[in-house]
Enzyme design. Structure first.
Site, PDB file in Angstrom:
ATOM      1  N   ASN A  85      32.241  35.711  41.882  1.00  9.90           N
ATOM      2  CA  ASN A  85      31.444  34.523  41.585  1.00  9.90           C
ATOM      3  C   ASN A  85      32.308  33.278  41.767  1.00  9.90           C
ATOM      4  O   ASN A  85      33.430  33.214  41.266  1.00  9.90           O
ATOM      5  CB  ASN A  85      30.914  34.586  40.148  1.00  9.90           C
ATOM      6  N   HIS A  98      38.530  36.260  40.257  1.00 14.80           N
ATOM      7  CA  HIS A  98      38.477  37.673  39.850  1.00 14.80           C
ATOM      8  C   HIS A  98      37.402  38.384  40.646  1.00 14.80           C
ATOM      9  O   HIS A  98      36.378  37.794  40.998  1.00 14.80           O
ATOM     10  CB  HIS A  98      38.221  37.802  38.349  1.00 14.80           C
TER      11      HIS A  98
HETATM   12  P1  AMP Z   1      32.404  35.329  35.889  1.00 20.23           P
HETATM   13  O1  AMP Z   1      31.142  35.039  35.115  1.00 20.23           O
HETATM   14  O2  AMP Z   1      32.190  35.800  37.281  1.00 20.23           O
HETATM   15  O3  AMP Z   1      33.395  34.180  35.779  1.00 20.23           O
HETATM   16  O4  AMP Z   1      33.054  36.584  35.167  1.00 20.23           O
HETATM   17  C1  AMP Z   1      33.784  36.491  34.000  1.00 20.23           C
HETATM   18  C2  AMP Z   1      33.710  37.844  33.351  1.00 20.23           C
HETATM   19  O5  AMP Z   1      34.694  37.915  32.362  1.00 20.23           O
HETATM   20  C3  AMP Z   1      32.364  38.147  32.688  1.00 20.23           C
HETATM   21  O6  AMP Z   1      31.768  39.296  33.288  1.00 20.23           O
HETATM   22  C4  AMP Z   1      32.757  38.385  31.232  1.00 20.23           C
HETATM   23  O7  AMP Z   1      32.005  39.418  30.620  1.00 20.23           O
HETATM   24  C5  AMP Z   1      34.215  38.736  31.345  1.00 20.23           C
HETATM   25  N1  AMP Z   1      34.984  38.448  30.165  1.00 20.23           N
HETATM   26  C6  AMP Z   1      34.934  37.332  29.394  1.00 20.23           C
HETATM   27  N2  AMP Z   1      35.792  37.432  28.359  1.00 20.23           N
HETATM   28  C7  AMP Z   1      36.391  38.646  28.478  1.00 20.23           C
HETATM   29  C8  AMP Z   1      37.373  39.340  27.719  1.00 20.23           C
HETATM   30  N3  AMP Z   1      37.901  38.815  26.621  1.00 20.23           N
HETATM   31  N4  AMP Z   1      37.742  40.582  28.120  1.00 20.23           N
HETATM   32  C9  AMP Z   1      37.215  41.129  29.232  1.00 20.23           C
HETATM   33  N5  AMP Z   1      36.293  40.521  30.001  1.00 20.23           N
HETATM   34  C10 AMP Z   1      35.881  39.295  29.624  1.00 20.23           C
END
Ligand code: AMP
Ligand code: ZN
Length: 112
Positions: A85, A98
């Site tokens: 994203n 990521h």
């Molecule tokens: P995006 O929305 O593409 O920026 O993805 C960010 C991702 O990070 C989302 O799918 C969240 O669920 C994940 N995320 C946020 N905080 C954490 C955390 N503390 N540990 C693992 N994943 C996380």
């Protein structure tokens, strides 16, 4: 650096790491959107792909190239989906590039 994923990389914060090497980290997404949902990050901070030079992008290429070797560890046998994203329209919430790795089930193709 006030970046959640950099804090995971630097071990300032704990997360559920499933794979790590000198180039990248793979950990479980806290809010899985598929039966299995991992996040793959390279060990340098870039908010967007656009911030990476061609040389920087080798880290990402290396990480992607590693995935087939991790088939058993991650459970990729049935296939998998990769998502990156970028920006608001895509719903990027963490400003560190990521790759979402989604697997473990059949998936539809219906971005809302
Ligand atoms: P995006 O929305 O593409 O920026 O993805 C960010 C991702 O990070 C989302 O799918 C969240 O669920 C994940 N995320 C946020 N905080 C954490 C955390 N503390 N540990 C693992 N994943 C996380
Ligand atoms: Zn970062």
């Amino acid at each position: 650096m006030d970046c959640l994923f950099c804090k995971f990389i630097n071990k300032e914060l704990k997360t559920d790491i499933v794979y790590e090497d000198e180039n990248m980290l793979i950990f479980k997404d806290i809010a899985p959107q598929a039966k299995r949902h991992y996040l793959m990050v390279v060990k340098s901070h870039f908010k967007y792909l656009a911030d990476m030079t061609e040389n920087d992008s080798i880290m990402l290429a290396r990480a992607l190239k590693k995935l087939p070797e991790l088939t058993e560890l991650l459970g990729l046998e049935g296939g998998y989906r990769l998502v990156i994203n970028q920006g608001d329209d895509a719903g990027q919430t963490v400003p560190h590039v990521h790759v979402h790795i989604l697997c473990g089930q059949k998936m539809g193709w219906t971005p809302a």
